[in-house]
Design an enzyme around this catalytic site. Structure first.
Site: not given
Length: 411
Positions: A311, A333
């Site tokens: 990412e 998260k």
């Protein structure tokens, strides 16, 4: 072209069971990860998860309704009740033009496991007549439409951990094309069960770290996997003029959506985050802006070695030098754990809150920089930041990539 704004938000999460509680947890760096309490994990190498705590569904739903729903649907119903109440469209909209797209990554695995035990012990006559309607993943959207009389487009998106973002993106497109005036959209999940934990553990996706303060650490050099969590995130999307006519509250604007497939591997992201980068570029093109306008990315940021590295590469490929100099990335998260099919809904809300507050939530548990993850991840503390556009990335097993691009609302 029609402009689409957000007029309501609802959240049930491991760090708060309303949007206000979630916001307080998000910007104070609250850790939602703790030992699993639902069942004995002594025989498992994984003992931690992000369970929803102090949840009182009876404050929102009637007992007879609760008995006919799996927990993933209950989470969706509670988040939807919050979002609709905040939006206030009931009584001020043609319900034939109000729809719902609410998905789940796994659906009713709790009722599946429970019913299987009943079948083995008591035979087929013991199975509830509501078993199938509690189990199927589309039932959250169905129950929402029934409760509120919403007769517009209604279905379930199921694309693993990209589910909620795909649901919101589909709703955005339906509103753009004039198929509805208002859409309820998001995701829900309640998969912290013995079988589900065994499955994710077997595929070696989860962190086996025992310390809740160190187990979920996106972008940190010592990250070793994600932790399952649960809840729901639902937003109300509405065509701008419709919202203005009824003087609805407006919390932000959805201006871009990008969706792609990796076509590479069932669990691993494509090398260099190729599919993720294309989804980000599509969302930017959809919004008709330059990449340098984006000030914050709520990353997928799972805390797995491959995701966070790829990412990061994908973001750098899309944004170039700007990614290092001016862009702030964070993974919420680190606080909520991975809410699977609900993740995109909750993280859309986190992005909208960041835009409203002009403040980026932190990536907590970040201790050791990884040379391969070399962006500004807002480590351990929120970051005050002036920005107009915020992006939310979600990616799923199977190679699903979904990216939402929000704008701070201005007339």
């Amino acid at each position: 072209m029609r402009r689409i704004v957000i007029t309501g938000m609802g959240a049930v999460t491991p760090i708060g069971n309303t949007v206000a509680e979630f916001e307080a947890g998000l910007f104070s760096g609250r850790n939602g990860i703790a030992p699993i309490t639902r069942f004995n994990t002594d025989s498992y190498p994984v003992h931690l998860a992000g369970e929803v705590k102090n949840f009182d569904a009876a404050a929102y739903l009637e007992p007879q309704l609760l008995r006919k729903m799996d927990l993933f649907t209950i989470y969706a119903m509670v988040a939807t009740e919050q979002a609709i109440s905040q939006s206030g469209f009931l009584g001020h909209a043609d319900l034939n033009r109000v729809g719902a797209i609410v998905g789940s990554g796994i659906g009713g695995i709790q009722v599946l496991e429970h019913s299987h035990r009943i079948l083995m012990e008591g035979g087929p006559r013991k199975i509830s007549p509501f078993f199938i309607t509690m189990l199927i993943a589309d039932i959250a959207a169905g129950q929402i439409s029934i409760r509120y009389g919403l007769k517009g487009p209604n279905y379930c998106v199921m694309s693993a951990c990209a589910t909620a973002s795909n649901a919101i993106g589909d709703a955005f497109r339906l509103l753009k094309y004039g198929d509805a005036d208002i859409m309820v959209a998001g995701g829900c999940e309640s998969s912290i069960t013995p079988l589900s934990l065994a499955g994710f553990t077997s595929m070696k996706a989860l962190s086996t770290t025992a310390d809740p303060e160190a187990a979920c650490r996106p972008f940190d050099a010592h990250r070793d996997g994600f932790l399952m969590s649960e809840g729901a995130g639902v937003i109300i999307l509405e065509e701008l003029r419709h919202a203005e006519r009824r003087r609805a509250p407006i919390f932000g604007e959805l201006v871009g959506y990008g969706a792609t497939a990796d076509a590479y591997h069932i669990t691993a992201p494509a090398k260099g985050g190729e599919g993720a980068a294309r989804a980000m570029n599509l969302a930017i093109m959809d919004a008709q802006i330059q990449p340098g306008k984006v000030g914050y990315i709520n990353a997928h940021g799972t805390s797995t070695p491959y995701n966070d590295k790829n990412e990061t590469i994908a973001i750098k490929n899309v944004f170039g030098e700007y990614a290092k100099n001016s862009l702030i990335v964070s993974s919420t998260k680190s606080m909520t754990g991975h809410m699977l099919g609900a993740a995109g809904g909750v993280e859309a809300i986190a992005t909208l809150l960041a835009l409203q507050r002009q403040e980026v939530p932190p990536t907590i548990h970040y201790r050791t920089p990884d040379p391969e993850c070399d962006l500004d991840y807002s480590p351990n503390s929120p970051t005050k930041h002036s920005f107009e556009y915020g992006m939310s990335n979600t990616f799923g097993f199977g190679g699903h990539n979904a990216v939402l691009l929000f704008k701070r609302f201005t007339i």
